[in-house]
Design an enzyme around this catalytic site. Sequence first.
Site, PDB file in Angstrom:
ATOM      1  N   LYS A   1       1.029  -1.102   0.014  1.00 37.43           N
ATOM      2  CA  LYS A   1       0.047  -0.073  -0.086  1.00 37.43           C
ATOM      3  C   LYS A   1       0.703   1.468  -0.308  1.00 37.43           C
ATOM      4  CE  LYS A   1      -1.925  -1.400   3.921  1.00 37.43           C
ATOM      5  NZ  LYS A   1      -1.502  -2.034   4.320  1.00 37.43           N
TER       6      LYS A   1
ATOM      7  N   ARG B   1      -9.696   0.768   9.038  1.00 35.29           N
ATOM      8  CA  ARG B   1      -9.445  -0.134   9.250  1.00 35.29           C
ATOM      9  C   ARG B   1     -10.130  -1.136  10.227  1.00 35.29           C
ATOM     10  NH1 ARG B   1      -3.201   0.609   8.991  1.00 35.29           N
ATOM     11  NH2 ARG B   1      -2.159  -1.689   9.660  1.00 35.29           N
TER      12      ARG B   1
ATOM     13  N   ARG C   1      11.954  -5.193   4.906  1.00 29.27           N
ATOM     14  CA  ARG C   1      11.285  -4.618   5.045  1.00 29.27           C
ATOM     15  C   ARG C   1      12.550  -3.533   5.305  1.00 29.27           C
ATOM     16  NH1 ARG C   1       6.308  -1.695   5.357  1.00 29.27           N
ATOM     17  NH2 ARG C   1       6.053  -3.068   7.179  1.00 29.27           N
TER      18      ARG C   1
ATOM     19  N   ARG D   1      11.030  -1.005  11.434  1.00 23.63           N
ATOM     20  CA  ARG D   1      10.492  -0.386  11.811  1.00 23.63           C
ATOM     21  C   ARG D   1      10.216  -1.794  13.457  1.00 23.63           C
ATOM     22  NH1 ARG D   1       4.656   0.245   7.732  1.00 23.63           N
ATOM     23  NH2 ARG D   1       3.986  -1.165   9.914  1.00 23.63           N
TER      24      ARG D   1
ATOM     25  N   ARG E   1      -0.477  -8.554  12.704  1.00 21.17           N
ATOM     26  CA  ARG E   1      -1.473  -8.011  12.609  1.00 21.17           C
ATOM     27  C   ARG E   1      -2.204  -8.463  10.928  1.00 21.17           C
ATOM     28  NH1 ARG E   1       4.649  -5.387  10.687  1.00 21.17           N
ATOM     29  NH2 ARG E   1       3.123  -3.961   9.616  1.00 21.17           N
TER      30      ARG E   1
HETATM   31  P1  AP5 Z   1       4.976  -2.005   1.957  1.00 21.81           P
HETATM   32  O1  AP5 Z   1       4.451  -0.675   0.808  1.00 21.81           O
HETATM   33  O2  AP5 Z   1       5.573  -0.619   3.084  1.00 21.81           O
HETATM   34  O3  AP5 Z   1       3.129  -2.465   2.000  1.00 21.81           O
HETATM   35  P2  AP5 Z   1       2.034  -2.168   2.781  1.00 21.81           P
HETATM   36  O4  AP5 Z   1       1.202  -2.471   2.325  1.00 21.81           O
HETATM   37  O5  AP5 Z   1       2.025  -0.594   3.404  1.00 21.81           O
HETATM   38  O6  AP5 Z   1       2.970  -2.377   4.511  1.00 21.81           O
HETATM   39  P3  AP5 Z   1       2.214  -1.772   6.302  1.00 21.81           P
HETATM   40  O7  AP5 Z   1       3.051  -3.103   6.794  1.00 21.81           O
HETATM   41  O8  AP5 Z   1       3.292  -0.768   5.990  1.00 21.81           O
HETATM   42  O9  AP5 Z   1       1.206  -2.051   5.969  1.00 21.81           O
HETATM   43  P4  AP5 Z   1       0.460  -1.915   7.611  1.00 21.81           P
HETATM   44  O10 AP5 Z   1      -0.805  -1.566   7.091  1.00 21.81           O
HETATM   45  O11 AP5 Z   1       0.887  -3.282   8.675  1.00 21.81           O
HETATM   46  O12 AP5 Z   1       1.068  -0.802   8.165  1.00 21.81           O
HETATM   47  P5  AP5 Z   1       0.360   0.713   8.946  1.00 21.81           P
HETATM   48  O13 AP5 Z   1       1.942   1.556   9.021  1.00 21.81           O
HETATM   49  O14 AP5 Z   1      -0.462   1.548   8.261  1.00 21.81           O
HETATM   50  O15 AP5 Z   1       5.453  -3.415   1.703  1.00 21.81           O
HETATM   51  C1  AP5 Z   1       6.471  -3.200   2.038  1.00 21.81           C
HETATM   52  C2  AP5 Z   1       7.382  -4.707   1.730  1.00 21.81           C
HETATM   53  O16 AP5 Z   1       6.999  -5.032   0.126  1.00 21.81           O
HETATM   54  C3  AP5 Z   1       8.311  -3.153   1.827  1.00 21.81           C
HETATM   55  O17 AP5 Z   1      10.072  -3.137   2.271  1.00 21.81           O
HETATM   56  C4  AP5 Z   1       8.432  -2.793  -0.140  1.00 21.81           C
HETATM   57  O18 AP5 Z   1       9.494  -2.429  -0.397  1.00 21.81           O
HETATM   58  C5  AP5 Z   1       7.978  -4.327  -0.339  1.00 21.81           C
HETATM   59  N1  AP5 Z   1       7.715  -4.470  -1.284  1.00 21.81           N
HETATM   60  C6  AP5 Z   1       6.026  -3.777  -1.408  1.00 21.81           C
HETATM   61  N2  AP5 Z   1       5.630  -4.317  -2.996  1.00 21.81           N
HETATM   62  C7  AP5 Z   1       5.962  -4.863  -3.300  1.00 21.81           C
HETATM   63  C8  AP5 Z   1       6.479  -6.048  -4.286  1.00 21.81           C
HETATM   64  N3  AP5 Z   1       5.174  -5.686  -5.397  1.00 21.81           N
HETATM   65  N4  AP5 Z   1       6.985  -7.171  -4.545  1.00 21.81           N
HETATM   66  C9  AP5 Z   1       8.412  -7.289  -4.085  1.00 21.81           C
HETATM   67  N5  AP5 Z   1       8.646  -6.117  -2.978  1.00 21.81           N
HETATM   68  C10 AP5 Z   1       7.102  -5.239  -2.819  1.00 21.81           C
HETATM   69  O19 AP5 Z   1       0.028   0.145  10.389  1.00 21.81           O
HETATM   70  C11 AP5 Z   1       1.241   0.108  11.338  1.00 21.81           C
HETATM   71  C12 AP5 Z   1       0.258  -0.260  12.820  1.00 21.81           C
HETATM   72  O20 AP5 Z   1      -0.780   1.795  13.093  1.00 21.81           O
HETATM   73  C13 AP5 Z   1      -0.921  -0.918  12.951  1.00 21.81           C
HETATM   74  O21 AP5 Z   1      -0.828  -2.427  13.230  1.00 21.81           O
HETATM   75  C14 AP5 Z   1      -1.462  -0.429  13.699  1.00 21.81           C
HETATM   76  O22 AP5 Z   1      -1.233  -0.429  15.062  1.00 21.81           O
HETATM   77  C15 AP5 Z   1      -1.948   1.530  13.583  1.00 21.81           C
HETATM   78  N6  AP5 Z   1      -2.654   1.835  12.770  1.00 21.81           N
HETATM   79  C16 AP5 Z   1      -2.732   2.327  11.387  1.00 21.81           C
HETATM   80  N7  AP5 Z   1      -3.413   2.581  10.596  1.00 21.81           N
HETATM   81  C17 AP5 Z   1      -4.346   2.356  11.579  1.00 21.81           C
HETATM   82  C18 AP5 Z   1      -5.974   2.591  11.900  1.00 21.81           C
HETATM   83  N8  AP5 Z   1      -6.634   3.189  10.802  1.00 21.81           N
HETATM   84  N9  AP5 Z   1      -6.525   2.174  12.479  1.00 21.81           N
HETATM   85  C19 AP5 Z   1      -6.164   1.924  14.109  1.00 21.81           C
HETATM   86  N10 AP5 Z   1      -4.823   1.549  14.250  1.00 21.81           N
HETATM   87  C20 AP5 Z   1      -3.870   2.002  13.016  1.00 21.81           C
END
Ligand code: AP5
Length: 219
Positions: A13, A88, A127, A162, A173
């Site tokens: 994402k 979410r 990552r 991270r 997660r």
């Molecule tokens: P990346 O693009 O970083 O993936 P992502 O989908 O953004 O993954 P996240 O881990 O950031 O998502 P998340 O939803 O768990 O985290 P968030 O920060 O929202 O890609 C991942 C890796 O793969 C990278 O190294 C990239 O280079 C590689 N990659 C990407 N595409 C690829 C491809 N096609 N092929 C090969 N490699 C690839 O949330 C974190 C925490 O915050 C949550 O757990 C929660 O505690 C809190 N939080 C955030 N938002 C909320 C909310 N709305 N409500 C409640 N809690 C929340």
Amino acid sequence: MNLLLLGPPGAGKGTQAKRLVAEYGWPQVSTGDMLREARAAGTPLGKQAASYMDAGELVPASVVIGVAKERLMGSDVAGGYVLDGFPRNREQAEALDEFLTERAESLDLVVNIRVDPDVIVKRILGRRACAAPDCGGDFNVYFNPPAAEEICDDCGGGLVRRSDDNEETILNRLDVYRRETEPLIEHYRPSGKVVDIDGAAEPDEVYGAIKAEIEKRRG
Ligand code: AP5
């Protein structure tokens, strides 16, 4: 356009949101990034969110919804935005629906990025981000390795993981995603705005598929 990127942790994402920002100029609205910034700054919000994030649990909706709404009222998002990581769960989705209805706005496209869990775990464990402020260097030891181990190609700074990118937290997660977030695909499906994209493909290919859907809707 107002876009929502849905998908499990590690689906790509953030990776795809950054490409959309670069090409279309629509700001990325990532609650995860906002919470991490708040943690780094040591604000009350960051302190409140820390234990939930490290456990891979959702930060309470009472906190997150306010943060997201405030961001969506910024003048820079008036021309469109890319939602990443919000909403979410059903409570957040209903709050967003209400917020958009009040403002006579809507989501134009909901991109559901699908990737199998085994791929996700490897991606997340690999990552690495540059620790230097304002660099934004983003690497993956398996899929996009830096030239020198743990060193940023862009600025020479150190690379970091991270705090929630460890195996135990990733599994939680994923579980939280299945229970709380995945049902949102069906919440949005009746709107006709949902497109399913294969997130296991190369990043360029994934981006091409998303872009094609955007262009279709822009005419
Ligand atoms: P990346 O693009 O970083 O993936 P992502 O989908 O953004 O993954 P996240 O881990 O950031 O998502 P998340 O939803 O768990 O985290 P968030 O920060 O929202 O890609 C991942 C890796 O793969 C990278 O190294 C990239 O280079 C590689 N990659 C990407 N595409 C690829 C491809 N096609 N092929 C090969 N490699 C690839 O949330 C974190 C925490 O915050 C949550 O757990 C929660 O505690 C809190 N939080 C955030 N938002 C909320 C909310 N709305 N409500 C409640 N809690 C929340």
